[in-house]
Design an enzyme around this catalytic site. Structure first.
Site, PDB file in Angstrom:
ATOM      1  N   SER A   1      12.780 -33.848  -1.019  1.00 14.15           N
ATOM      2  CA  SER A   1      13.055 -32.459  -0.640  1.00 14.15           C
ATOM      3  C   SER A   1      14.455 -32.380  -0.049  1.00 14.15           C
ATOM      4  CB  SER A   1      12.050 -31.917   0.389  1.00 14.15           C
ATOM      5  OG  SER A   1      12.521 -30.706   0.953  1.00 14.15           O
TER       6      SER A   1
ATOM      7  N   TYR B   1       7.716 -31.388   8.963  1.00 20.58           N
ATOM      8  CA  TYR B   1       8.108 -31.552   7.566  1.00 20.58           C
ATOM      9  C   TYR B   1       9.475 -32.210   7.460  1.00 20.58           C
ATOM     10  CZ  TYR B   1       8.689 -30.391   2.611  1.00 20.58           C
ATOM     11  OH  TYR B   1       8.866 -30.464   1.259  1.00 20.58           O
TER      12      TYR B   1
END
Length: 241
Positions: A133, A146
């Site tokens: 990501s 996250y």
């Protein structure tokens, strides 16, 4: 082996890998999400119902893959989750732990089992692709769990890449920005920006990510994409601050 194969990036990548000639193992927690993917791929597929955060379930899943196919050439560590977008002082330990367990510990457990197979099979070797990501580089506001796990994935990728050299195990990472999936539905409604404003953000078809994964997976083991970033061209990533 594709983890989180029942939806989004995992589903699209699994199908694309099947179309590229790979025999595919689909790992996920829900059989009802995996079965339709298996139907699309066809005969050279197996469904592994397992939680990547559960050590025993992961070990059994990789054993099943070896029993079915006799070797493991690729692991796409894709399974991931996030927490509510709230300030850190409003996050519970359980919310933090849930993200760490899936995103980081799950990737470790799957990579460990992959190494065990790849080091001992003949011919030796294989490839691991971690889903990083762009949060592995730049955080969003209110995304501590996250972001922390995705930064950690970068460290995991580098460490696995180094350790894998002696065993012909290549490890790379794909960093994805705004691929259209269940996790990015809210981008169409408005994402919180660093200045506190809400703004809609562009997304890209998940098929583009699947093609990138197939490219990385299809290289010979003496070549490796160490890091690849695939993102919506106009998303507010470059130039933040």
């Amino acid at each position: 082996m594709v983890t989180g194969a029942g939806s989004g990036i995992g589903r699209a990548s699994a199908i694309a890998l099947g179309e590229a000639g790979f025999a595919v193992a689909l790992m996920g927690r829900r059989e009802d999400r995996l079965a339709p993917v298996a139907e699309v791929i066809g005969e050279r597929v197996t469904v592994v119902v397992a939680d990547v955060a559960d050590e025993r379930q992961v070990a059994r899943g990789f054993e099943r893959v070896f029993e079915r196919f006799g070797r493991l050439d690729l692991l796409f560590n894709n399974a991931g989750t996030s927490s509510p977008a709230v300030p850190i002082d409003e996050l519970s330990l359980s919310q933090w732990q849930a993200v760490v367990d899936t995103n980081l510990t799950g990737s470790f457990l799957c990579a460990r089992e992959a190494f065990r197979l790849m080091k001992t099979q003949s011919p030796m070797g294989g490839r691991i692709i971690n889903n990083g990501s762009i949060s592995a580089h730049v955080p969003r506001l209110y995304s501590v769990p996250y972001t922390a796990t995705k930064h950690a994935i970068t460290g995991l990728t580098k460490a696995l890449s180094l350790e894998g050299r002696a065993f012909d195990i290549a490890c790379g990472q794909i960093d994805i920005g705004n691929a259209e999936s269940e996790m990015t539905e809210r981008t169409k409604l408005g994402m919180l920006q660093p200045n506190g404003e809400l703004a809609t953000e562009p997304v890209i078809d998940v098929a583009h990510i699947a093609k990138a994964v197939v490219y990385m997976a299809s290289l010979p083991l003496d070549a490796n994409v160490q890091f690849m970033t695939v993102m919506a061209t106009k998303m507010p990533y470059i130039g933040r601050g």
